[in-house]
Design a protein around this motif. Structure first.
Motif, PDB file in Angstrom:
ATOM      1  N   PHE A   4      -6.499  21.158   2.300  1.00 45.25           N
ATOM      2  CA  PHE A   4      -6.873  20.114   3.243  1.00 45.25           C
ATOM      3  C   PHE A   4      -6.593  18.730   2.670  1.00 45.25           C
ATOM      4  O   PHE A   4      -6.034  17.863   3.349  1.00 45.25           O
ATOM      5  N   TRP A   5      -6.951  18.505   1.410  1.00 43.32           N
ATOM      6  CA  TRP A   5      -6.763  17.182   0.814  1.00 43.32           C
ATOM      7  C   TRP A   5      -5.304  16.909   0.501  1.00 43.32           C
ATOM      8  O   TRP A   5      -4.872  15.753   0.505  1.00 43.32           O
ATOM      9  N   LEU A   6      -4.527  17.952   0.238  1.00 44.33           N
ATOM     10  CA  LEU A   6      -3.091  17.765   0.090  1.00 44.33           C
ATOM     11  C   LEU A   6      -2.482  17.332   1.422  1.00 44.33           C
ATOM     12  O   LEU A   6      -1.637  16.431   1.473  1.00 44.33           O
ATOM     13  N   LEU A   7      -2.945  17.950   2.504  1.00 42.10           N
ATOM     14  CA  LEU A   7      -2.483  17.559   3.830  1.00 42.10           C
ATOM     15  C   LEU A   7      -2.891  16.119   4.145  1.00 42.10           C
ATOM     16  O   LEU A   7      -2.105  15.355   4.714  1.00 42.10           O
ATOM     17  N   MET A   8      -4.095  15.726   3.751  1.00 38.71           N
ATOM     18  CA  MET A   8      -4.544  14.346   3.974  1.00 38.71           C
ATOM     19  C   MET A   8      -3.720  13.356   3.151  1.00 38.71           C
ATOM     20  O   MET A   8      -3.470  12.230   3.587  1.00 38.71           O
TER      21      MET A   8
ATOM     22  N   PHE B 257       1.725   9.413  -5.713  1.00 34.87           N
ATOM     23  CA  PHE B 257       2.162  10.746  -5.305  1.00 34.87           C
ATOM     24  C   PHE B 257       3.261  11.243  -6.237  1.00 34.87           C
ATOM     25  O   PHE B 257       3.288  12.422  -6.614  1.00 34.87           O
ATOM     26  N   TRP B 258       4.162  10.362  -6.628  1.00 34.78           N
ATOM     27  CA  TRP B 258       5.235  10.718  -7.555  1.00 34.78           C
ATOM     28  C   TRP B 258       4.647  11.106  -8.925  1.00 34.78           C
ATOM     29  O   TRP B 258       5.074  12.103  -9.526  1.00 34.78           O
TER      30      TRP B 258
ATOM     31  N   SER C 120       0.829  -1.212   0.000  1.00 30.52           N
ATOM     32  CA  SER C 120       0.000   0.000   0.000  1.00 30.52           C
ATOM     33  C   SER C 120       0.860   1.256   0.000  1.00 30.52           C
ATOM     34  O   SER C 120       0.553   2.227  -0.698  1.00 30.52           O
ATOM     35  N   LEU C 121       1.941   1.226   0.770  1.00 31.34           N
ATOM     36  CA  LEU C 121       2.847   2.379   0.806  1.00 31.34           C
ATOM     37  C   LEU C 121       3.499   2.595  -0.549  1.00 31.34           C
ATOM     38  O   LEU C 121       3.587   3.739  -1.025  1.00 31.34           O
ATOM     39  N   LEU C 122       3.953   1.535  -1.188  1.00 28.05           N
ATOM     40  CA  LEU C 122       4.593   1.676  -2.500  1.00 28.05           C
ATOM     41  C   LEU C 122       3.624   2.200  -3.555  1.00 28.05           C
ATOM     42  O   LEU C 122       3.987   3.042  -4.378  1.00 28.05           O
ATOM     43  N   ILE C 123       2.383   1.727  -3.529  1.00 29.57           N
ATOM     44  CA  ILE C 123       1.374   2.216  -4.476  1.00 29.57           C
ATOM     45  C   ILE C 123       1.092   3.696  -4.232  1.00 29.57           C
ATOM     46  O   ILE C 123       1.024   4.494  -5.170  1.00 29.57           O
TER      47      ILE C 123
ATOM     48  N   ARG D  77      -1.691  10.391   4.848  1.00 33.78           N
ATOM     49  CA  ARG D  77      -1.821   8.991   4.437  1.00 33.78           C
ATOM     50  C   ARG D  77      -0.455   8.353   4.236  1.00 33.78           C
ATOM     51  O   ARG D  77      -0.200   7.226   4.695  1.00 33.78           O
ATOM     52  N   LEU D  78       0.455   9.075   3.582  1.00 32.30           N
ATOM     53  CA  LEU D  78       1.802   8.539   3.381  1.00 32.30           C
ATOM     54  C   LEU D  78       2.517   8.333   4.709  1.00 32.30           C
ATOM     55  O   LEU D  78       3.185   7.317   4.926  1.00 32.30           O
ATOM     56  N   GLY D  79       2.370   9.286   5.621  1.00 28.95           N
ATOM     57  CA  GLY D  79       3.003   9.164   6.927  1.00 28.95           C
ATOM     58  C   GLY D  79       2.441   8.008   7.741  1.00 28.95           C
ATOM     59  O   GLY D  79       3.199   7.260   8.369  1.00 28.95           O
ATOM     60  N   LEU D  80       1.133   7.850   7.728  1.00 32.55           N
ATOM     61  CA  LEU D  80       0.516   6.757   8.482  1.00 32.55           C
ATOM     62  C   LEU D  80       0.865   5.389   7.896  1.00 32.55           C
ATOM     63  O   LEU D  80       1.110   4.436   8.640  1.00 32.55           O
TER      64      LEU D  80
END
Length: 76
Positions: free
Chosen positions: A47-51, A25-26, A17-20, A55-58
């Motif tokens: 707001f959605w950019l922050l989300m 994002f790339w 999930s992180l790689l996808i 998501r990437l951080g979580l």
């Protein structure tokens, strides 16, 4: 042994999930660069950019925690 297999499964799914998410994002960054836009326009606002960053951080944290749990010794 069953808990260890579950831990490996959770780690591999969270890593996938992180790689996808990183690839998406790339690709958004490439799109933004080529068309002269900004990431908040593509994501629909700040707001959605922050989300998206959240998501990437979580996902990264879940990968770290599940990776550590693989090497944890289980008392069975």
């Amino acid at each position: 042994m069953n808990k260890r297999i579950r831990s490996i499964l959770v780690f591999s799914l969270s890593l996938l999930s992180l790689l996808i998410s990183l690839k998406l994002f790339w690709n958004m960054g490439i799109f933004v660069d080529e068309y002269g836009l900004s990431p908040d326009i593509v994501n629909g606002g700040d707001f959605w950019l922050l989300m998206d960053w959240l998501r990437l951080g979580l996902l990264f944290l879940v990968c770290i925690i599940s990776g550590i749990s693989i090497f944890k010794s289980y008392d069975e």
